[in-house]
Design a protein around this motif. Structure first.
Motif, PDB file in Angstrom:
ATOM      1  N   ASN A   1      38.092  92.141  79.926  1.00  0.00           N
ATOM      2  CA  ASN A   1      38.015  91.544  78.640  1.00  0.00           C
ATOM      3  C   ASN A   1      39.300  90.939  78.271  1.00  0.00           C
ATOM      4  O   ASN A   1      39.558  90.749  76.810  1.00  0.00           O
ATOM      5  N   TYR A   2      40.576  91.274  78.967  1.00  0.00           N
ATOM      6  CA  TYR A   2      41.922  90.892  78.488  1.00  0.00           C
ATOM      7  C   TYR A   2      42.275  89.560  77.981  1.00  0.00           C
ATOM      8  O   TYR A   2      43.005  89.485  77.004  1.00  0.00           O
ATOM      9  N   GLU A   3      41.452  88.851  78.364  1.00  0.00           N
ATOM     10  CA  GLU A   3      41.616  87.372  78.034  1.00  0.00           C
ATOM     11  C   GLU A   3      41.243  86.788  76.629  1.00  0.00           C
ATOM     12  O   GLU A   3      41.675  86.107  76.028  1.00  0.00           O
ATOM     13  N   GLU A   4      40.302  87.790  76.087  1.00  0.00           N
ATOM     14  CA  GLU A   4      39.902  87.615  74.823  1.00  0.00           C
ATOM     15  C   GLU A   4      40.720  88.636  73.813  1.00  0.00           C
ATOM     16  O   GLU A   4      41.231  88.292  72.798  1.00  0.00           O
ATOM     17  N   ILE A   5      40.714  89.967  74.178  1.00  0.00           N
ATOM     18  CA  ILE A   5      41.285  90.789  73.490  1.00  0.00           C
ATOM     19  C   ILE A   5      42.821  91.234  74.039  1.00  0.00           C
ATOM     20  O   ILE A   5      43.135  91.847  74.987  1.00  0.00           O
ATOM     21  N   ASN A   6      43.730  90.632  73.275  1.00  0.00           N
ATOM     22  CA  ASN A   6      45.127  91.059  73.507  1.00  0.00           C
ATOM     23  C   ASN A   6      46.008  90.892  72.344  1.00  0.00           C
ATOM     24  O   ASN A   6      45.486  90.085  71.226  1.00  0.00           O
ATOM     25  N   VAL A   7      47.336  91.264  72.713  1.00  0.00           N
ATOM     26  CA  VAL A   7      48.261  91.517  71.454  1.00  0.00           C
ATOM     27  C   VAL A   7      48.572  89.767  71.144  1.00  0.00           C
ATOM     28  O   VAL A   7      48.586  89.491  69.696  1.00  0.00           O
ATOM     29  N   GLU A   8      48.792  88.899  71.872  1.00  0.00           N
ATOM     30  CA  GLU A   8      49.034  87.539  71.558  1.00  0.00           C
ATOM     31  C   GLU A   8      48.117  86.904  70.763  1.00  0.00           C
ATOM     32  O   GLU A   8      48.431  86.143  69.726  1.00  0.00           O
ATOM     33  N   ASN A   9      46.729  87.049  71.011  1.00  0.00           N
ATOM     34  CA  ASN A   9      45.549  86.383  70.239  1.00  0.00           C
ATOM     35  C   ASN A   9      45.608  87.112  68.960  1.00  0.00           C
ATOM     36  O   ASN A   9      45.322  86.699  67.907  1.00  0.00           O
ATOM     37  N   SER A  10      46.012  88.505  68.798  1.00  0.00           N
ATOM     38  CA  SER A  10      45.797  89.201  67.668  1.00  0.00           C
ATOM     39  C   SER A  10      46.820  88.734  66.376  1.00  0.00           C
ATOM     40  O   SER A  10      46.888  88.481  65.407  1.00  0.00           O
ATOM     41  N   ARG A  11      48.114  88.254  67.119  1.00  0.00           N
ATOM     42  CA  ARG A  11      49.252  88.096  66.444  1.00  0.00           C
ATOM     43  C   ARG A  11      49.090  86.734  65.661  1.00  0.00           C
ATOM     44  O   ARG A  11      49.832  86.267  64.829  1.00  0.00           O
ATOM     45  N   LYS A  12      48.064  85.708  66.470  1.00  0.00           N
ATOM     46  CA  LYS A  12      47.931  84.516  66.238  1.00  0.00           C
ATOM     47  C   LYS A  12      47.050  84.341  64.936  1.00  0.00           C
ATOM     48  O   LYS A  12      46.957  83.350  64.209  1.00  0.00           O
ATOM     49  N   ASN A  13      46.180  85.467  64.703  1.00  0.00           N
ATOM     50  CA  ASN A  13      45.137  85.305  63.766  1.00  0.00           C
ATOM     51  C   ASN A  13      45.617  86.412  62.534  1.00  0.00           C
ATOM     52  O   ASN A  13      45.779  87.394  62.725  1.00  0.00           O
ATOM     53  N   PRO A  14      45.995  85.394  61.506  1.00  0.00           N
ATOM     54  CA  PRO A  14      46.176  86.420  60.132  1.00  0.00           C
ATOM     55  C   PRO A  14      45.279  87.232  59.809  1.00  0.00           C
ATOM     56  O   PRO A  14      45.649  88.415  58.930  1.00  0.00           O
ATOM     57  N   ASP A  15      43.834  87.212  60.098  1.00  0.00           N
ATOM     58  CA  ASP A  15      42.934  88.037  59.648  1.00  0.00           C
ATOM     59  C   ASP A  15      42.445  89.179  60.756  1.00  0.00           C
ATOM     60  O   ASP A  15      41.428  89.750  60.728  1.00  0.00           O
ATOM     61  N   SER A  16      43.530  89.289  61.736  1.00  0.00           N
ATOM     62  CA  SER A  16      43.059  90.095  62.992  1.00  0.00           C
ATOM     63  C   SER A  16      43.284  91.698  62.526  1.00  0.00           C
ATOM     64  O   SER A  16      43.921  92.112  61.662  1.00  0.00           O
ATOM     65  N   LEU A  17      42.890  92.349  63.361  1.00  0.00           N
ATOM     66  CA  LEU A  17      42.967  93.993  63.231  1.00  0.00           C
ATOM     67  C   LEU A  17      44.440  94.449  63.193  1.00  0.00           C
ATOM     68  O   LEU A  17      44.632  95.406  62.689  1.00  0.00           O
ATOM     69  N   PHE A  18      45.121  93.595  64.061  1.00  0.00           N
ATOM     70  CA  PHE A  18      46.487  94.184  64.156  1.00  0.00           C
ATOM     71  C   PHE A  18      47.202  93.956  62.795  1.00  0.00           C
ATOM     72  O   PHE A  18      48.049  94.849  62.211  1.00  0.00           O
ATOM     73  N   TYR A  19      47.214  93.082  62.055  1.00  0.00           N
ATOM     74  CA  TYR A  19      47.639  92.674  60.446  1.00  0.00           C
ATOM     75  C   TYR A  19      46.976  93.521  59.671  1.00  0.00           C
ATOM     76  O   TYR A  19      47.578  94.141  58.740  1.00  0.00           O
ATOM     77  N   PHE A  20      45.843  94.072  59.883  1.00  0.00           N
ATOM     78  CA  PHE A  20      44.940  95.057  59.133  1.00  0.00           C
ATOM     79  C   PHE A  20      45.757  96.429  59.216  1.00  0.00           C
ATOM     80  O   PHE A  20      45.943  96.972  58.178  1.00  0.00           O
ATOM     81  N   TYR A  21      45.997  96.704  60.365  1.00  0.00           N
ATOM     82  CA  TYR A  21      46.747  98.154  60.589  1.00  0.00           C
ATOM     83  C   TYR A  21      48.090  97.987  59.944  1.00  0.00           C
ATOM     84  O   TYR A  21      48.488  98.853  59.383  1.00  0.00           O
ATOM     85  N   GLN A  22      48.582  97.010  60.262  1.00  0.00           N
ATOM     86  CA  GLN A  22      50.077  96.755  59.639  1.00  0.00           C
ATOM     87  C   GLN A  22      49.991  96.985  58.111  1.00  0.00           C
ATOM     88  O   GLN A  22      50.756  97.619  57.466  1.00  0.00           O
ATOM     89  N   LYS A  23      48.921  96.377  57.459  1.00  0.00           N
ATOM     90  CA  LYS A  23      48.799  96.592  55.952  1.00  0.00           C
ATOM     91  C   LYS A  23      48.649  97.994  55.530  1.00  0.00           C
ATOM     92  O   LYS A  23      49.282  98.560  54.617  1.00  0.00           O
ATOM     93  N   LEU A  24      47.624  98.736  56.349  1.00  0.00           N
ATOM     94  CA  LEU A  24      47.504 100.120  56.088  1.00  0.00           C
ATOM     95  C   LEU A  24      48.676 101.059  56.201  1.00  0.00           C
ATOM     96  O   LEU A  24      49.051 102.034  55.362  1.00  0.00           O
ATOM     97  N   ILE A  25      49.531 100.772  57.156  1.00  0.00           N
ATOM     98  CA  ILE A  25      50.662 101.416  57.423  1.00  0.00           C
ATOM     99  C   ILE A  25      51.594 101.381  56.331  1.00  0.00           C
ATOM    100  O   ILE A  25      52.335 102.382  55.855  1.00  0.00           O
ATOM    101  N   ALA A  26      51.677 100.154  55.996  1.00  0.00           N
ATOM    102  CA  ALA A  26      52.545  99.885  54.718  1.00  0.00           C
ATOM    103  C   ALA A  26      52.171 100.541  53.470  1.00  0.00           C
ATOM    104  O   ALA A  26      52.904 100.914  52.628  1.00  0.00           O
ATOM    105  N   LEU A  27      50.851 100.500  53.431  1.00  0.00           N
ATOM    106  CA  LEU A  27      50.292 101.173  52.008  1.00  0.00           C
ATOM    107  C   LEU A  27      50.674 102.638  51.878  1.00  0.00           C
ATOM    108  O   LEU A  27      50.982 103.046  50.779  1.00  0.00           O
TER     109      LEU A  27
END
Length: 543
Positions: free
Chosen positions: A431-457
């Motif tokens: 499922n890597y074509e859908e679930i990957n870092v590059e896709n996550s970083r393109k989407n401002p509402d992605s899980l990656f940025y959600f984790y980034q916000k939790l870490i910063a909090l």
């Protein structure tokens, strides 16, 4: 409680051979980690825990060390490791080393000498018992199957192994052995290592009956001695002990600064709630109130004394969103965000396992012969001997295998998920074509940025770091709700763990609060907390 520099940071676990391959040999390495440091810095983590990188025959993916002073060739060179440590220091990221001190490899020079001659000084570095080839000493089963005793004809004795026959246990009763281990730890501290994860450390004391005494007071004695002779000399070292058998009372002692043993521990009460890799691997049903009770027990138990580690999984367990969330669309990312809020809202140090921040899932459709992990391979062989049907074995492996966590990190939609230019040591999840870092970083509402916000909090919110924990409505079967309190500030965490809407009576007027993080667009009312499927809030109130 004395405030420590590591209380507000988040640790990111790297399973090196599956993270990023820089030289095309199909195995992740130090160069690959170095290439991705900007990514980790962007995520905001304060420490990286590297899986074992000491020289090893890799019978258990590095948890079988053949030389404590050398770096395993597949990971790179000592110079590359030093470059990685220096690059992390510039980014204010601590490098943590995975230390395997309960056992060594059967190919370690100590053991090679020990098995030749009873009179060798290294013979007593290991644990031996008299017996005959036909009659082994008493003992239980090893973690990876079979007996804990293995016959060595050269010395006409059995050696003890908690895990595989290729991982003989070290004899911690021997002060010469302990001195060698302490000297080795100092060597790595001098290299710039600023953290240690101590593998299976509560197994180092034996019960005299072919098993480990994980509740022995002697464990604490050894840890205090190790602390005094190594990492305790510096306030800049972070330590976490893997102590699967720990009680809350033992955890208090392990992680109480006055005990001078460890910064914190990994306990596995949560990890056994559903039967995954415990007992005979049978599924075990559980309720949300039971899950709440485990969290509450450890949160309140270490509130005044000690410190918690917070984790949903690691390299030894299936993927968190597949295990505790919902890895099917449209709920994969939303449920993963809910699980992140639930955990990161608690008191302790959060650990993120690589790929968790993009919602990587378990692998589907594997055949029995596709599994590589020594535990899974042995499980399958043992069950075949017991007469299990192949489909039943496949079902159990699909639910329990450690291999799910060890598939290559999914960086992009290119061949092999961007992990390697060669042939990966383990096949990537399809499922890597859908679930990957590059896709996550393109989407401002992605899980990656959600984790980034939790870490910063966590870095800037003292209530999140030090606030007391109190459960709200323990018996609610659908919503996990709790509060954190520090001075005049209160944090409320609400998490719907179901794929249907759920509600509970409002305990506070949250319409007057500040939403710190939220994974939906709905709003709460004064009277009722109604949550959509997998909806999660963290809200701050002034009391």
């Amino acid at each position: 409680m004395k405030r420590e520099w590591w209380h507000s940071l988040t640790v990111y676990q790297i399973y090196t051979r599956s993270f990023c391959d820089s030289n095309g040999d199909g195995i992740g390495d130090f160069g690959g980690i170095l290439q991705k440091l900007d990514y980790l810095q962007e995520l905001g983590v304060g420490a990286i825990w590297l899986s074992p990188f000491n020289d090893s025959p890799n019978c258990d993916n590095g948890y079988d060390v053949s030389d404590y002073y050398k770096v395993i060739e597949e990971a790179g060179t000592m110079e590359e490791l030093e470059e990685l440590i220096a690059a992390c220091e510039k980014r204010e990221i601590v490098v943590m080393m995975d230390l395997v001190l309960n056992h060594s490899s059967h190919l370690h020079p100590w053991f090679l000498e020990a098995r030749k001659d009873r009179n060798s000084k290294y013979h007593d570095f290991y644990i031996w018992k008299e017996g005959t080839k036909e009659q082994p000493p008493e003992g239980g089963g090893a973690f990876f199957g079979g007996s804990t005793w293995e016959w060595v004809p050269e010395v006409q004795e059995y050696y003890y192994h908690s895990f595989s026959v290729m991982q003989p246990d070290l004899n911690w009763k021997n002060p010469s052995l302990r001195k060698e281990l302490y000297r080795m730890i100092q060597f790595w501290m001098d290299k710039g290592i600023r953290g240690f994860r101590l593998d299976a450390i509560d197994n180092i004391v034996k019960d005299g009956h072919g098993g480990n005494d994980t509740h022995s007071e002697q464990i604490h004695t050894y840890l205090m001695e190790m602390n005094q002779n190594t990492y305790g000399k510096s306030e800049q070292i972070l330590t976490v002990g893997e102590t699967g058998g720990a009680t809350v009372e033992m955890a208090q002692q392990y992680s109480d600064p006055e005990s001078q043993e460890l910064s914190m521990i990994f306990q596995f009460e949560l990890m056994g709630i559903d039967g995954i890799r415990s007992g005979n691997w049978d599924p075990k049903p559980y309720t949300l109130p039971q899950l709440k009770q485990i969290f509450e027990k450890w949160q309140t138990g270490l509130e005044e004394k000690g410190w918690n580690s917070l984790f949903w999984g690691n390299h030894d367990f299936p993927r968190v969103v597949s295990r505790f969330g919902n890895d099917r669309e449209p709920y994969r990312e939303k449920s993963a965000k809910m699980l992140a809020v639930l955990l990161h809202g608690m008191k302790g140090t959060p650990y993120i396992y690589q790929g968790e921040e993009i919602g990587m899932t378990n692998v589907s459709g594997l055949r029995i012969e596709d599994y590589q992990d020594i535990e899974s391979v042995n499980f399958a062989e043992d069950r075949k001997k017991e007469g299990w049907e192949e489909e039943k074995i496949r079902t159990y492996l699909a639910r329990n295998s450690r291999d799910h966590a060890r598939t290559p990190m999914q960086w992009n939609a290119e061949k092999h998920a961007g992990f390697t230019a060669g042939t990966p040591w383990m096949a990537e999840n399809q499922n890597y074509e859908e679930i990957n870092v590059e896709n996550s970083r393109k989407n401002p509402d992605s899980l990656f940025y959600f984790y980034q916000k939790l870490i910063a909090l966590r870095r800037k919110n003292d209530t999140l770091v030090y606030g007391d924990f109190r459960l709200i409505e323990e018996e609610n079967p659908d919503i996990f709700a709790y509060e954190r309190n520090l001075g005049e500030k209160k944090l409320i965490v609400l998490c719907n763990v179901r794929d249907t809407a759920a509600e509970m009576k409002a305990r506070y007027d949250l319409t007057k609060g500040t939403v710190l993080i939220h994974n939906d667009t709905e709003s709460l009312t004064k009277e009722v907390w109604k949550l959509q499927p997998y909806e999660a809030y963290m809200i701050e109130l002034l009391q």
